[in-house]
Write an enzyme that holds these catalytic residues in place. Structure first.
Site, PDB file in Angstrom:
ATOM      1  N   CYS A   1      37.608  34.524  45.686  1.00  8.92           N
ATOM      2  CA  CYS A   1      38.546  34.288  44.569  1.00  8.92           C
ATOM      3  C   CYS A   1      37.723  33.866  43.359  1.00  8.92           C
ATOM      4  CB  CYS A   1      39.539  33.194  44.965  1.00  8.92           C
ATOM      5  SG  CYS A   1      40.396  32.396  43.601  1.00  8.92           S
TER       6      CYS A   1
ATOM      7  N   CYS B   1      38.362  30.290  42.151  1.00  7.24           N
ATOM      8  CA  CYS B   1      37.814  29.338  43.130  1.00  7.24           C
ATOM      9  C   CYS B   1      36.293  29.326  43.056  1.00  7.24           C
ATOM     10  CB  CYS B   1      38.256  29.710  44.540  1.00  7.24           C
ATOM     11  SG  CYS B   1      40.045  29.928  44.731  1.00  7.24           S
TER      12      CYS B   1
END
Length: 486
Positions: free
Chosen positions: A395, A398
């Site tokens: 991600c 992230c």
């Protein structure tokens, strides 16, 4: 009759959607408890230092939190240069998050206040003396260019060897990789890409932390619990101080990230698709917090993980204190003279508060034995490997915050343990002297990462108080309910 059949079908369809959406979240994978057990053990001494939880709670929530949150909103700290396109060096990257909440918004270098290309590209000695460079000596009447000719030719093989020397020298000081000079590195406006739960989960996310704990942390022995990669607190006593500090720092970082995800949870994921706002709805998720930290869900380790957050907070705060005299003299240039002055004053104000803290982490107790040099190399190599693992996060958002907070911690470790910050203070000024700009101890990206990483820890400790309040409110509601029962 036909209308009733349609109504029944619609109700069944709606229930099916609710169940499908509900069971798709990690929230329902493990039942949460209904107690405040997460906080029952979160008090008293932290261990491996002289401080206690209550002292840090007050100091952070009252003195540090408002200052650091205001500071990192300044332009100098909002823009972070990072390469999010690096390939995972350890396994095939087969788990890119497709949800829109995983994506980030980049910005051009021209839009970054105070952008200075020279901060990221060092001028080589060969360039300084090339034909294109200015030649002040040639203006002298007694200068003979033939007699003064300097051959700056360096073969490709020699350049390759010199690059290896520089990489080796850097490795002796740096605790994590820095990719801000990569061609693919881009500026990210952190205020447009807030850290929060994006829906990134499952085997890919679990593999990141499992690899960090099982392959890159010092471990006394294998845990008896299946699928539980963490070191049990009862085993920490079998590790030396340096190994404990390493594990507790990584655990504190993991804890802080988990608290961020619980406090900014994607609540719209639990609603019907047509009821969720298009931009997403985030907020605190108490059940998720309990699932991640309640002793009954974590083999009794949850409260210890929360203590490790406080431990890491102390470690990074000591790094700021140690580098404080240097940080007070930084320019924090963005091109806006008024804001630059505000930033410098805010830095001095916050560092003054940090200096006043009575129980700082004492790093001088570490790396003093007969195996100190070897242990420090292992310490640095383990953390360097963890910084590389962050390139395997599927991600982008992230990955951004994982790399930033890892670099922030790596910068703190560099300040505390590289040895280059153990300089005698000027007896008259009481401050560390600034070095020439080309020999700066910290690059801009390191400073941005250090302060933002500490701000995330400060925010996590503040969010714990919010979760405490939510648990008290739930407990009070339960008491009222029982009192009203016949």
């Amino acid at each position: 009759m036909e209308c009733k059949n349609y109504c029944v079908i619609f109700i069944i369809f709606a229930v099916a959607i609710v169940q499908a959406v509900g069971y798709d979240t990690e929230l329902f994978e493990t039942p949460a408890c209904d107690s405040s057990a997460c906080f029952e053990s979160l008090h008293g001494a932290l261990g491996d230092c002289s401080c206690n939880v209550d002292t840090i709670d007050y100091f952070n929530n009252v003195k540090i939190f408002p200052r650091i949150q205001s500071l990192v909103s300044k332009d100098y700290f909002r823009f972070y240069k990072v390469n999010l396109k690096k390939e995972c060096p350890f396994w095939a990257d087969d788990s890119k998050c497709a949800m829109k909440y995983c994506h980030i918004k980049t910005c051009s270098k021209e839009s970054v206040p105070g952008f200075d290309e020279s901060e990221y590209w060092e001028e080589s000695p060969a360039r300084k003396y090339s034909k294109e460079a200015p030649k002040l000596c040639s203006q002298d009447s007694d200068h003979d260019p033939d007699l003064g000719y300097l051959n700056m030719t360096i073969s490709a093989a020699s350049q390759f060897e010199i690059a290896k020397w520089k990489a080796y020298d850097d490795s002796l000081e740096n605790f994590c990789q820095s990719d801000d000079k990569d061609v693919e590195a881009e500026y990210i406006d952190l205020s447009l890409n807030l850290e929060r739960y994006t829906g990134y989960k499952g085997p890919s996310a679990h593999r990141i932390w499992r690899s960090i704990y099982q392959e890159n942390c010092f471990r006394p022995k294998t845990n008896p619990y299946q699928s539980f990669p963490y070191v049990l607190s009862s085993d920490l006593g079998n590790m030396c101080l340096e190994e404990r500090v390493f594990y507790r720092a990584i655990s504190g970082l993991h804890t802080s990230i988990n608290i961020h995800l619980c406090s900014k949870y994607l609540l719209s994921e639990k609603k019907l698709g047509f009821a969720a706002p298009p931009e997403g709805e985030w907020g605190p998720n108490l059940e998720e917090f309990q699932r991640r930290f309640d002793p009954s869900q974590t083999h009794g380790e949850g409260p210890n993980w929360l203590k490790n957050l406080y431990f890491l907070y102390l470690l990074e705060m000591k790094a700021l204190a140690k580098a404080g005299p240097y940080l007070e003299r930084e320019d924090y240039f963005t091109g806006n003279s008024n804001e630059d002055e505000e930033t410098r004053n805010a830095i001095k104000n916050m560092l003054g508060v940090i200096y006043s803290f009575p129980d700082h982490f004492n790093e001088s107790l570490m790396f003093n034995g007969s195996k100190a040099a070897t242990l420090k190399v292992e310490f640095r190599e383990h953390f360097l490997n963890i910084s590389r693992i962050m390139d395997c996060v599927g991600c982008d958002k992230c990955k951004l915050w994982g790399k930033l907070q890892t670099q922030g911690l790596g910068t703190a470790l560099k300040i505390l343990f590289s040895g280059k910050w153990n300089v005698e203070e000027d007896p008259e000024q009481g401050k560390l002297p600034l070095r020439h700009k080309s020999h700066k101890r910290l690059q801009r990206t390191e400073i941005v990462a250090l302060f933002n990483a500490f701000a995330r820890l400060s925010n996590s400790i503040r969010e714990l108080e919010n979760f405490r309040s939510m648990l008290r409110f739930d407990a009070d509601k339960m008491k009222i309910h029982y009192v009203r029962m016949p």
